[in-house]
Design an enzyme around this catalytic site. Structure first.
Site, PDB file in Angstrom:
ATOM      1  N   TYR A  43       0.799  -1.225   0.000  1.00 11.47           N
ATOM      2  CA  TYR A  43       0.000   0.000   0.000  1.00 11.47           C
ATOM      3  C   TYR A  43       0.835   1.279   0.000  1.00 11.47           C
ATOM      4  O   TYR A  43       0.282   2.360  -0.148  1.00 11.47           O
ATOM      5  CB  TYR A  43      -0.981  -0.001   1.178  1.00 11.47           C
ATOM      6  N   GLU A  61      -4.103 -30.564   7.651  1.00 10.46           N
ATOM      7  CA  GLU A  61      -4.224 -29.690   6.481  1.00 10.46           C
ATOM      8  C   GLU A  61      -5.379 -28.716   6.625  1.00 10.46           C
ATOM      9  O   GLU A  61      -5.253 -27.542   6.310  1.00 10.46           O
ATOM     10  CB  GLU A  61      -4.437 -30.541   5.201  1.00 10.46           C
ATOM     11  N   ASP A  70      -5.636 -34.360   3.126  1.00 10.99           N
ATOM     12  CA  ASP A  70      -6.627 -34.960   2.236  1.00 10.99           C
ATOM     13  C   ASP A  70      -5.967 -36.028   1.378  1.00 10.99           C
ATOM     14  O   ASP A  70      -4.780 -35.946   1.082  1.00 10.99           O
ATOM     15  CB  ASP A  70      -7.210 -33.904   1.290  1.00 10.99           C
TER      16      ASP A  70
END
Lengths: 422, 677
Positions: free
Chosen positions: A165, A251, A303
């Site tokens: 920014y 995860e 997963d």
């Protein structure tokens, strides 16, 4: 810290549950499981103390590689200043200027099996100002150097977002300033934390861990359900103590919340960490620090899809984007606990909870099979080959089909009891 | 004019077969078996000929007339001039035309569009609300939208009528044939295979049926053939039940202007408002694909502000050749067709029949085929004596045997030149590329794909604009499933040709010609995507165009980069120098304050900074100089690479050989300069 009281929370187990929660009857008493865990922790402690971790310098590699180190602020400041002086002279001599930036492209990455992580080779690319393709990047690089120099003078920390920014018009979007920031830390051969730029908090930790954050003592068993956010600035963290037997890397946020709410760490003393998907630098640094100081084994629950394994590899071997700092960011010897492709059939996960892999998934899976960090572990190759062959994937949440608490009450204890990790 | 000429008897017999099937259903209540005439069949199923609703009927009428006109002019190799006029006919005028007196409504509540008290209340409330909103918007300074024209509640009775007239300079029709050409559906006797424009071959006859259904007014035809000293005028309608013409007036008039061609006028119900844009698109695309024709389109109505005349000028006098009639390819015939060919052939023996009634069968090959058919076939046997089983055997063998592909000689593609010209003429694109493929074959019918891709231009939307042509007529409806649309959208990677699919104005033109276009759907408005031969031909044709465009685009981009390089580089000078200077300034300050020690050579530079000998501007200036120099070097390099072609050329005039030999010689040691006087 609370005493290890593995059976604080009653398990609602009864014979009638068996149909809905298969394999519950195979579970041995927790004390037996704890025994196996203790021996695991002991083995881990001895092994990590026995062999000293190798560094790049120990190896005699044919190609020279680039690694960065933590540097003090004055050192960073001096290197920026000498770089700027060089540029100024070059401009004044009428030669324009250019930066010599280490290339972070995938062609410049190297997996070193001895270290079990990715390192960056020493190829550089020139970034001249007076060229259409690099004028933007070299200007951004000069601007970032200027900003970091200001940080050094004032000795403050800012986030990557802050940095972006300061000159939105030039940077256009944050990914550009972020990429140049990594280039700059490569160029100055220092870690990104040495530049005093941090990313916002993403990872969380809960469980049997006590550490000090900027002088305040934090007990992670008393942080409520959500746990403690991992501090973005690893320098503030110290005095780690724990009576845990292992670290459980998760995860997904959903699985983390389940384990935290069920106070899984009280039944089996452990520390639970998640970065909610792809791990950020802070979580990776934190995990490495825990592993190094507490000498605990790390078990991963991801997963059963190619991305789960990819996330595992980022913790273990590092990402290509940050390979210049892989020495500080990677945690060696992470075990793949679950959910593995072979578990789908082993635990009879119903068909409706399995998902067909997309073309993209299968391609990612096949690409992973070619990666060195997968190849070094024959067990992983076997599992991944099974995944690509069956073309099925499943998320951790697929276990909820047997009940929401199946994960914490049956699946994980059984996994630990059978020492079923790779 | 060959209005009924292109109806192939096979199609005709199929349709007749269908109409017969309707018979028994009707005979349920009465024992009489009713025969339905082809005209009746089409009157009942007018949607298959493109007469779904009044709007579409107006559109289809226009296109049928235009296509007939083009065919007629092309058949005598005359450059077509086609004049289309659509005249809006108000209700009063229409009533007076048919001799009906306008009647005032007496019992208002009887009508469908009567506004009951409740409905009026509702409407007024709504109007008040919209006014309020508008007033609010106006107060807020928002742009006021044009108040949507208060749509009068249109009752069912409010049909609009149009007189559609089409005049051409074509072949014209023989005086005596006119009634039958218009008044009898499926009267064609043409036999053979040919690339034709029309979709159904019904031509103006369907328009006549529609006019009979909607207005009851007859069709008016004037026509004259070349060199004829009179024009024929005929006013007729059709007896739908008996499928015969009903002539009102048939006379010869003086032909003073030596005009030849045909002029057809028909009054039909239509809808100009909703189908106006479709008719425009049709005319515009027709002008693209037939740049050698001149079209004048007029719209006349009572409201003068709605009137318009559009002229699509001729841009070339190169006309594609008239498509040749060809014989069937053995692999494309069916049983029925073989039977028909046998009944119509003038050949006696089987050998002659096979050799002469099909393409790509020579005498030797015909003998081999007959030998393969079996023992009961001999070359000299009479072709008319073949049994049904034997015909089936011939059909089977035709299906399995190998034949050379039919050649594309019988086709008449628009031609790459014409396509390119048409695109340039109508769209004025920035860049255009065209490609003409070679003839290919699908199910025994040859086809040729031509494509054009344009970038930019007038009245072109951003993104893909697909223009489809089949046998040189534009296809406007059912674009989504068409092979061209699908290919352009999904199978072409525009990015790899430096074309931005979303932002650039891309025009994709694909013209497919064939002896049989494999249309899909009842309306014959699109070509299916499931034919791999056509799909791959379309894809490669478009790709060829894109490859041509890519080199042009890349060159343009390079040239633009050349021009903008300096400006783009200079844009970053302030940011870069500011960053460098600010660091230097801080360093100079800390050096002055003796906070930090620097090397000897650095001290010199830092002192200059603190003494303002070197400022931000100095750095910027030096950097700008460097940019200037690099730009100059690169421009030089670019010029050497792209060759001398960019340099201005001057005309050289060479003395003609038969010039007078008056000259002066300036001689030097190396050369002689001769000046002709």
């Amino acid at each position: 810290m609370a005493d290890p009281s593995p059976r604080k929370r009653r398990r609602p187990s009864s014979a009638s549950d068996d149909s809905s929660a298969p394999f519950r009857n195979r579970l041995k008493p927790d004390s037996v499981i704890l025994q196996t865990l203790r021996s695991l922790a002991a083995a881990s402690a001895t092994s990590s103390s026995a062999n000293k971790t190798l560094t790049l310098a120990d190896l005699d590699l044919s190609t020279s590689c680039r690694e960065v180190t933590d540097q003090s602020l004055p050192a960073v400041q001096s290197s920026i200043e000498s770089l700027i002086l060089k540029i100024a002279r070059s401009i004044l001599a009428g030669e324009g200027f250019s930066f010599d930036v280490p290339s972070r492209s995938s062609g410049n990455q190297l997996y070193v099996p001895e270290l079990d992580r990715i390192v960056l080779r020493d190829k550089n690319t020139l970034r001249p100002f007076a060229h259409m393709s690099s004028v933007r990047k070299s200007t951004i690089t000069a601007r970032i150097l200027h900003l970091i120099h200001q940080l050094c003078l004032r000795d403050i920390h800012v986030t990557k977002r802050d940095l972006f920014y300061t000159d939105v018009k030039l940077f256009q979007d944050q990914s550009q300033s972020d990429a140049v920031l990594d280039d700059v830390s490569c160029m100055l051969s220092c870690t990104r934390s040495s530049l005093n730029v941090i990313a916002s908090e993403k990872g969380v930790v809960v469980g049997r861990l006590i550490f000090s954050d900027n002088g305040d003592l934090i007990d992670c068993t008393k942080m409520g359900m959500g746990g403690k956010a991992i501090p973005p600035n690893i320098d503030r963290v110290g005095d780690m103590q724990s009576d845990a037997l292992f670290i459980l890397l998760v995860e997904k946020d959903a699985a983390y919340i389940r384990l935290a709410e069920d106070r899984f760490y009280n039944r089996f003393p452990c520390i639970i960490v998640t970065a909610k998907g792809q791990p950020d630098v802070a979580t990776r640094l934190f995990l490495r620090k825990m592993k190094m100081e507490l000498k605990l084994p790390v078990l991963a629950l991801v997963d059963s899809d190619p991305y789960g394994l990819k996330i595992l590899s980022v913790y273990g071997c590092g990402s290509k984007n940050m390979s210049y700092d892989s020495a500080n960011l990677t945690t060696p010897d992470i075990k793949w606990l679950g959910i593995r492709p072979s578990d789908l059939d082993k635990y009879g996960i119903p068909e409706q909870c399995r998902l067909p892999m997309t073309e993209q998934d299968i391609k990612t899976g096949k690409d992973l099979l070619e990666e060195d960090f997968v190849k070094k572990n024959p067990g992983w190759v076997e599992e991944l080959t099974l995944m690509v062959k069956t073309k099925q994937k499943a998320e951790i949440q697929a276990l909820s089909s047997f009940g929401f608490q199946y994960l914490s009450e049956v699946y994980l204890p059984l996994k630990l009891q059978q020492q079923d990790w790779l | 004019m060959e209005v009924g000429g292109r109806e192939s008897p096979v199609e005709g017999s199929k349709k007749r077969g269908r109409s017969k099937k309707d018979g028994p259903e009707k005979s349920k209540d009465g024992s009489v078996l009713k025969q339905k005439s082809p005209a009746e069949f089409f009157a009942e199923n007018k949607n298959i000929a493109g007469f779904d609703n009044p709007g579409k009927s107006l559109y289809t009428t226009v296109r049928e007339l235009v296509e007939n006109a083009l065919d007629s002019a092309e058949s005598i190799s005359e450059l077509p001039v086609v004049e289309i006029t659509i005249e809006e006919i108000g209700k009063t005028k229409f009533n007076s035309m048919i001799g009906l007196v306008d009647r005032e409504r007496v019992d208002e509540e009887l009508y469908d569009d009567y506004e009951s008290a409740k409905a009026r209340e509702k409407r007024l409330a709504k109007e008040a609300r919209t006014q309020e909103i508008q007033a609010k918007n106006a107060a807020l300074g928002k742009k006021i939208k044009e108040p949507t024209s208060a749509k009068g509640i249109k009752g069912r009775g409010e049909a609009s009528f149009y007189r559609v007239a089409c005049k051409d300079n074509g072949r014209g029709m023989p005086h005596d044939d006119i009634p039958n050409m218009f008044g009898r559906v499926l009267s064609g006797t043409k036999y053979g295979l040919k690339q034709t424009r029309g979709k159904f071959g019904l031509g103006a006859k369907m328009a006549l049926i529609w006019s009979k259904m909607s207005t009851g007014l007859p069709i008016e035809i004037s026509s004259s053939t070349r060199g004829q000293n009179y024009t024929s005028f005929c006013r007729l309608d059709i007896d739908i039940h008996r499928n015969i013409p009903h002539v009102h007036l048939h006379e010869k008039r003086a032909n003073l202007e030596k005009w030849h061609g045909a002029e057809i006028q028909v009054v039909i119900e239509g809808n100009w408002t909703t189908y106006r844009s479709k008719i425009f698109h049709y005319m515009r695309q027709m002008a693209v694909i037939t740049p050698y024709a001149q079209f004048i389109f007029k719209f006349i109505s009572d409201a003068p502000e709605k009137n318009m005349t559009i002229k699509f000028a001729r841009r070339t006098d190169v006309m594609p050749p008239v498509p040749l009639e060809t014989k069937h390819h053995p692999s494309s015939v069916d049983l029925l067709l073989i039977k028909r060919l046998i009944s119509e052939t003038s050949k006696q023996s089987l050998l002659q029949f096979i050799q002469h009634e099909f393409v790509n069968i020579g005498k030797g090959y015909a003998e081999r085929l007959i030998g393969e058919m079996g023992d009961d076939f001999i070359p000299k046997m009479s072709v008319k004596s073949l049994t049904d089983q034997q015909i089936v055997r011939i059909h089977q063998l035709f299906r399995q045997a190998k034949f050379d592909d039919p050649s594309g000689d019988c086709l008449s593609p628009a031609g790459e030149y014409n396509l390119r010209l048409g695109i340039i003429k109508e769209l004025h694109p920035d860049l255009v590329a065209t490609y003409s493929g070679s003839a290919q074959v699908f199910e025994g019918h040859p086809f040729i794909v031509e494509a054009g891709v344009s970038l930019g231009g007038r009245d072109v939307k951003q993104g893909l604009n697909v223009f489809r042509f089949a046998n040189r007529i534009p296809l406007l409806f059912e674009q989504g499933a068409d092979v061209v649309t699908r290919t352009a959208l999904k199978r072409i990677n525009w990015n790899s040709y430096k074309i931005n699919q979303m932002q650039d104005k891309i025009g994709v033109f694909v013209s497919i010609v064939s002896t049989k276009i494999p249309f899909k759907g009842t309306g014959k408005e699109y070509i299916g995507d499931d034919i791999t031969e056509i799909a791959s031909a379309v894809k490669s044709a478009i790709q060829q165009c894109c490859v041509q465009l890519k080199t042009k685009i890349v060159k343009k981009m390079q040239a633009r980069e050349q021009q903008e390089r300096k400006r783009n580089l200079a844009k970053y000078i302030p940011s870069a120098t500011a960053a460098v200077y600010d660091v230097l300034k801080v360093m100079a300050e800390s050096h002055e304050a003796k906070k930090k020690r620097y090397e000897e050579e650095d001290v010199e530079l830092l002192t200059k900074i603190s003494e303002h000998v070197i400022t931000k501007d100095t750095l910027a200036e030096k950097l700008a100089q460097h940019v200037e120099q690099v730009d100059y070097e690169m421009a030089l390099e670019y010029a050497t690479q792209s060759g001398a072609s960019e340099e201005p050329r001057e005309n050289i005039y060479i003395q003609s050989l038969d010039a007078k030999k008056e000259y002066l010689d300036f001689t030097s040691q190396i050369f002689t300069f001769r000046l002709f006087l």
